[in-house]
Design a protein around this motif. Structure first.
Motif, PDB file in Angstrom:
ATOM      1  N   ASP A  76      16.042 -50.023  58.185  1.00 23.01           N
ATOM      2  CA  ASP A  76      14.831 -49.214  58.385  1.00 23.01           C
ATOM      3  C   ASP A  76      14.941 -47.864  57.673  1.00 23.01           C
ATOM      4  O   ASP A  76      13.957 -47.373  57.105  1.00 23.01           O
ATOM      5  CB  ASP A  76      14.559 -49.002  59.875  1.00 23.01           C
ATOM      6  CG  ASP A  76      14.076 -50.268  60.576  1.00 23.01           C
ATOM      7  OD1 ASP A  76      13.603 -51.198  59.886  1.00 23.01           O
ATOM      8  OD2 ASP A  76      14.163 -50.323  61.826  1.00 23.01           O
ATOM      9  N   GLU A  77      16.126 -47.273  57.683  1.00 25.20           N
ATOM     10  CA  GLU A  77      16.330 -46.008  56.968  1.00 25.20           C
ATOM     11  C   GLU A  77      16.070 -46.181  55.471  1.00 25.20           C
ATOM     12  O   GLU A  77      15.404 -45.345  54.849  1.00 25.20           O
ATOM     13  CB  GLU A  77      17.756 -45.502  57.161  1.00 25.20           C
ATOM     14  CG  GLU A  77      18.075 -44.975  58.521  1.00 25.20           C
ATOM     15  CD  GLU A  77      19.542 -44.605  58.686  1.00 25.20           C
ATOM     16  OE1 GLU A  77      19.836 -43.871  59.651  1.00 25.20           O
ATOM     17  OE2 GLU A  77      20.390 -45.027  57.879  1.00 25.20           O
ATOM     18  N   ILE A  78      16.602 -47.253  54.910  1.00 29.90           N
ATOM     19  CA  ILE A  78      16.407 -47.522  53.476  1.00 29.90           C
ATOM     20  C   ILE A  78      14.937 -47.760  53.176  1.00 29.90           C
ATOM     21  O   ILE A  78      14.398 -47.253  52.181  1.00 29.90           O
ATOM     22  CB  ILE A  78      17.269 -48.725  53.017  1.00 29.90           C
ATOM     23  CG1 ILE A  78      18.753 -48.406  53.137  1.00 29.90           C
ATOM     24  CG2 ILE A  78      16.915 -49.149  51.599  1.00 29.90           C
ATOM     25  CD1 ILE A  78      19.238 -47.301  52.232  1.00 29.90           C
ATOM     26  N   ILE A  79      14.260 -48.513  54.026  1.00 34.88           N
ATOM     27  CA  ILE A  79      12.834 -48.776  53.825  1.00 34.88           C
ATOM     28  C   ILE A  79      12.049 -47.469  53.858  1.00 34.88           C
ATOM     29  O   ILE A  79      11.160 -47.249  53.025  1.00 34.88           O
ATOM     30  CB  ILE A  79      12.309 -49.787  54.869  1.00 34.88           C
ATOM     31  CG1 ILE A  79      12.897 -51.171  54.564  1.00 34.88           C
ATOM     32  CG2 ILE A  79      10.782 -49.825  54.876  1.00 34.88           C
ATOM     33  CD1 ILE A  79      12.669 -52.197  55.649  1.00 34.88           C
ATOM     34  N   ASP A  80      12.373 -46.575  54.790  1.00 39.00           N
ATOM     35  CA  ASP A  80      11.697 -45.273  54.864  1.00 39.00           C
ATOM     36  C   ASP A  80      11.892 -44.474  53.570  1.00 39.00           C
ATOM     37  O   ASP A  80      10.940 -43.876  53.050  1.00 39.00           O
ATOM     38  CB  ASP A  80      12.215 -44.456  56.052  1.00 39.00           C
ATOM     39  CG  ASP A  80      11.755 -44.996  57.396  1.00 39.00           C
ATOM     40  OD1 ASP A  80      10.791 -45.799  57.434  1.00 39.00           O
ATOM     41  OD2 ASP A  80      12.363 -44.618  58.415  1.00 39.00           O
ATOM     42  N   ILE A  81      13.095 -44.481  53.053  1.00 41.37           N
ATOM     43  CA  ILE A  81      13.374 -43.770  51.799  1.00 41.37           C
ATOM     44  C   ILE A  81      12.593 -44.396  50.646  1.00 41.37           C
ATOM     45  O   ILE A  81      11.976 -43.687  49.836  1.00 41.37           O
ATOM     46  CB  ILE A  81      14.885 -43.774  51.484  1.00 41.37           C
ATOM     47  CG1 ILE A  81      15.656 -42.942  52.499  1.00 41.37           C
ATOM     48  CG2 ILE A  81      15.176 -43.309  50.059  1.00 41.37           C
ATOM     49  CD1 ILE A  81      15.400 -41.450  52.420  1.00 41.37           C
ATOM     50  N   LEU A  82      12.614 -45.721  50.557  1.00 38.28           N
ATOM     51  CA  LEU A  82      11.895 -46.413  49.479  1.00 38.28           C
ATOM     52  C   LEU A  82      10.394 -46.130  49.545  1.00 38.28           C
ATOM     53  O   LEU A  82       9.749 -45.949  48.510  1.00 38.28           O
ATOM     54  CB  LEU A  82      12.171 -47.918  49.522  1.00 38.28           C
ATOM     55  CG  LEU A  82      13.596 -48.328  49.168  1.00 38.28           C
ATOM     56  CD1 LEU A  82      13.793 -49.828  49.392  1.00 38.28           C
ATOM     57  CD2 LEU A  82      13.942 -47.944  47.742  1.00 38.28           C
ATOM     58  N   GLU A  83       9.852 -46.061  50.753  1.00 40.65           N
ATOM     59  CA  GLU A  83       8.429 -45.736  50.893  1.00 40.65           C
ATOM     60  C   GLU A  83       8.134 -44.351  50.347  1.00 40.65           C
ATOM     61  O   GLU A  83       7.115 -44.134  49.680  1.00 40.65           O
ATOM     62  CB  GLU A  83       8.002 -45.835  52.361  1.00 40.65           C
ATOM     63  CG  GLU A  83       7.876 -47.264  52.840  1.00 40.65           C
ATOM     64  CD  GLU A  83       7.569 -47.379  54.333  1.00 40.65           C
ATOM     65  OE1 GLU A  83       7.718 -46.369  55.070  1.00 40.65           O
ATOM     66  OE2 GLU A  83       7.177 -48.475  54.756  1.00 40.65           O
ATOM     67  N   LYS A  84       9.010 -43.403  50.602  1.00 42.16           N
ATOM     68  CA  LYS A  84       8.831 -42.042  50.076  1.00 42.16           C
ATOM     69  C   LYS A  84       8.909 -42.020  48.564  1.00 42.16           C
ATOM     70  O   LYS A  84       8.135 -41.336  47.900  1.00 42.16           O
ATOM     71  CB  LYS A  84       9.884 -41.102  50.662  1.00 42.16           C
ATOM     72  CG  LYS A  84       9.691 -40.814  52.122  1.00 42.16           C
ATOM     73  CD  LYS A  84      10.844 -39.982  52.663  1.00 42.16           C
ATOM     74  CE  LYS A  84      10.732 -39.821  54.170  1.00 42.16           C
ATOM     75  NZ  LYS A  84      11.886 -39.136  54.754  1.00 42.16           N
ATOM     76  N   ILE A  85       9.828 -42.795  48.006  1.00 44.48           N
ATOM     77  CA  ILE A  85       9.987 -42.849  46.549  1.00 44.48           C
ATOM     78  C   ILE A  85       8.756 -43.490  45.910  1.00 44.48           C
ATOM     79  O   ILE A  85       8.251 -42.992  44.901  1.00 44.48           O
ATOM     80  CB  ILE A  85      11.267 -43.626  46.167  1.00 44.48           C
ATOM     81  CG1 ILE A  85      12.510 -42.813  46.572  1.00 44.48           C
ATOM     82  CG2 ILE A  85      11.296 -43.941  44.682  1.00 44.48           C
ATOM     83  CD1 ILE A  85      13.815 -43.585  46.467  1.00 44.48           C
ATOM     84  N   ILE A  86       8.281 -44.563  46.487  1.00 40.72           N
ATOM     85  CA  ILE A  86       7.143 -45.295  45.927  1.00 40.72           C
ATOM     86  C   ILE A  86       5.853 -44.475  45.995  1.00 40.72           C
ATOM     87  O   ILE A  86       5.028 -44.547  45.092  1.00 40.72           O
ATOM     88  CB  ILE A  86       6.990 -46.661  46.634  1.00 40.72           C
ATOM     89  CG1 ILE A  86       8.163 -47.570  46.241  1.00 40.72           C
ATOM     90  CG2 ILE A  86       5.656 -47.323  46.283  1.00 40.72           C
ATOM     91  CD1 ILE A  86       8.270 -48.833  47.065  1.00 40.72           C
TER      92      ILE A  86
END
Length: 88
Positions: A76-86
């Protein structure tokens, strides 16, 4: 400190120097396009550092969490980061 973190630190220190140079360029009234190109270069270094940190996180923290059957939080942490990047 592992290899990814060492490389990230080098990128961040280089970006810091570039940002200090950009500030001086602004203060000196340098050409806007030159300043913009330097900002783009600093952004690229920050992105590189972020990817190195995320790589380290995946190879160590996430890997360890999977072994302990506690991967959901790390994923979930990685997904949150990826959402911010995208979103950028």
């Amino acid at each position: 400190m592992n290899e990814e973190k060492k490389k990230a630190l080098v990128s961040l220190k280089t970006a810091k120097g570039q940002i200090e140079g950009i500030i001086k360029m602004l203060e000196d009234g340098r050409y806007c396009v030159d300043i913009s190109n330097q900002i783009i270069a600093a952004q690229a270094l920050l992105k590189k550092a972020n990817m190195l940190i995320l790589k380290q996180h995946m190879h160590h923290c996430v890997k360890d969490a999977v072994k302990e059957d506690k991967a959901d939080e790390k994923i979930d942490e990685i997904i949150d980061i990826l959402e911010k990047i995208i979103k950028k």
